[in-house]
Structures are given as C-alpha cells and as structure tokens.
Design a protein around this motif. Sequence first.
Motif, PDB file in Angstrom:
ATOM      1  N   CYS A  69       5.049  10.479   1.438  1.00  0.00           N
ATOM      2  CA  CYS A  69       4.754   9.583   0.781  1.00  0.00           C
ATOM      3  C   CYS A  69       5.152   8.341   2.081  1.00  0.00           C
ATOM      4  O   CYS A  69       6.185   8.829   2.451  1.00  0.00           O
ATOM      5  CB  CYS A  69       5.311   9.363  -0.223  1.00  0.00           C
ATOM      6  N   LEU A  95      -3.493  11.557   7.471  1.00  0.00           N
ATOM      7  CA  LEU A  95      -3.408  11.092   5.944  1.00  0.00           C
ATOM      8  C   LEU A  95      -4.428  12.292   5.086  1.00  0.00           C
ATOM      9  O   LEU A  95      -5.548  12.360   5.309  1.00  0.00           O
ATOM     10  CB  LEU A  95      -4.727  10.113   6.326  1.00  0.00           C
ATOM     11  N   VAL A 148      -8.587   3.831  -3.642  1.00  0.00           N
ATOM     12  CA  VAL A 148      -8.329   5.308  -2.756  1.00  0.00           C
ATOM     13  C   VAL A 148      -9.116   5.925  -1.670  1.00  0.00           C
ATOM     14  O   VAL A 148     -10.050   5.862  -2.360  1.00  0.00           O
ATOM     15  CB  VAL A 148      -8.021   6.320  -3.991  1.00  0.00           C
ATOM     16  N   ALA A 176       0.817  -1.212  -0.258  1.00  0.00           N
ATOM     17  CA  ALA A 176      -0.149   0.302  -0.086  1.00  0.00           C
ATOM     18  C   ALA A 176       0.706   0.951   0.223  1.00  0.00           C
ATOM     19  O   ALA A 176       1.468   1.283   0.304  1.00  0.00           O
ATOM     20  CB  ALA A 176      -1.487   0.331   0.978  1.00  0.00           C
ATOM     21  N   ALA A 187      -4.167  10.400   1.528  1.00  0.00           N
ATOM     22  CA  ALA A 187      -4.851   9.558   0.796  1.00  0.00           C
ATOM     23  C   ALA A 187      -4.070   8.284   0.558  1.00  0.00           C
ATOM     24  O   ALA A 187      -2.776   7.993   0.958  1.00  0.00           O
ATOM     25  CB  ALA A 187      -4.569   9.714  -0.849  1.00  0.00           C
ATOM     26  N   ALA A 188      -5.103   7.778   0.678  1.00  0.00           N
ATOM     27  CA  ALA A 188      -4.649   6.253   1.304  1.00  0.00           C
ATOM     28  C   ALA A 188      -4.604   5.060  -0.088  1.00  0.00           C
ATOM     29  O   ALA A 188      -5.837   5.500  -0.409  1.00  0.00           O
ATOM     30  CB  ALA A 188      -4.948   5.405   1.749  1.00  0.00           C
ATOM     31  N   ILE A 189      -3.691   5.121  -0.973  1.00  0.00           N
ATOM     32  CA  ILE A 189      -3.896   3.921  -2.502  1.00  0.00           C
ATOM     33  C   ILE A 189      -3.514   2.305  -2.170  1.00  0.00           C
ATOM     34  O   ILE A 189      -2.501   2.122  -1.419  1.00  0.00           O
ATOM     35  CB  ILE A 189      -3.048   4.361  -3.334  1.00  0.00           C
ATOM     36  N   TYR A 193      -9.205   9.362   0.717  1.00  0.00           N
ATOM     37  CA  TYR A 193      -9.054  10.432   1.192  1.00  0.00           C
ATOM     38  C   TYR A 193      -9.322  10.819   2.607  1.00  0.00           C
ATOM     39  O   TYR A 193     -10.636  10.371   2.920  1.00  0.00           O
ATOM     40  CB  TYR A 193      -9.224  11.302   0.242  1.00  0.00           C
ATOM     41  N   GLY A 246       1.162   5.501   0.177  1.00  0.00           N
ATOM     42  CA  GLY A 246       0.087   6.521   0.869  1.00  0.00           C
ATOM     43  C   GLY A 246       0.481   8.244   0.527  1.00  0.00           C
ATOM     44  O   GLY A 246       1.641   8.345   0.948  1.00  0.00           O
ATOM     45  N   TRP A 247      -0.597   9.378   1.177  1.00  0.00           N
ATOM     46  CA  TRP A 247       0.116  10.239   1.115  1.00  0.00           C
ATOM     47  C   TRP A 247      -0.464  11.450   2.743  1.00  0.00           C
ATOM     48  O   TRP A 247      -1.421  10.842   2.897  1.00  0.00           O
ATOM     49  CB  TRP A 247      -0.042  11.798   0.109  1.00  0.00           C
ATOM     50  N   TYR A 248       0.621  11.330   2.922  1.00  0.00           N
ATOM     51  CA  TYR A 248       0.326  12.169   4.469  1.00  0.00           C
ATOM     52  C   TYR A 248       1.302  13.917   4.166  1.00  0.00           C
ATOM     53  O   TYR A 248       1.547  14.051   3.647  1.00  0.00           O
ATOM     54  CB  TYR A 248       1.176  11.315   5.989  1.00  0.00           C
TER      55      TYR A 248
END
Length: 115
Positions: free
Chosen positions: A95, A47, A57, A33, A49-51, A59, A35-37
């Motif tokens: 990231c 958080l 995804v 997984a 976005a978690a991909i 948000y 994600g962007w934090y």
Amino acid sequence: QVQLVESGGGLVQPGGSLRLSCAASVSIFSINAMGWYRQAPGKQRELVAAIAFGGTVNYGGSVKGRFTASRDNAKNTVYLQMNSLKPEDTAVYYCNAVKDGFSFWGQGTQVTVSS
C-alpha cells in the motif's frame, strides 16, 4: 508521517479471491493519493491500482476487470478486492500513500496463488 498497515494476504488457489486491506494512521482525507503496488521475485514493483480522492481509480493492465480498489473514509482504510486470481498475481502487495509531497509505504503482504 503516515503509517500504513496491510492485511489480508495469503495462499489461494487459481480462480480464487482475496481482499487486502490497508489502514492508514491519519485521515485519508488528508492524503493526496493512495495506491496498491506489487512486486514479484526478480521483477520491478508495478502499479496495481491508483486511487485518486476525487473518486477515480486507475488499474494496471494485467488486473483490469479482475481487481477492484475501494475506500472506507470512516475507517481510514482502502481495500483491494482480487478475483479470478492467477499464479502470475503472486507477489508482495504494498500500500502506498502520497501526502504533502512525501511517499509512504506499508510493510507489504504476501499473496501466493498456487494449486
């Protein structure tokens, strides 16, 4: 070991857009997984976005409808398109990748939204 390199941050006026990139040192197919934090001064990391690599995804509530996360498998890169930016989006954006039970972080990229 996964190395992550973010880019694309900067100074933008309210209402503007930026696109962040995160390049991974390994095939993103091997990553469980990503994600962007973000972390603003004096606040906890949150958080954005978690991909999931099934394509889902998720948000954070404050960015829904304005931010879009995506990935380019061929480039081992994930992106965060940020539109309608607000001053409260100002933060260092990180990231994250989770692989084989380990969590890896990039160095972060500063996003400043100000007139």
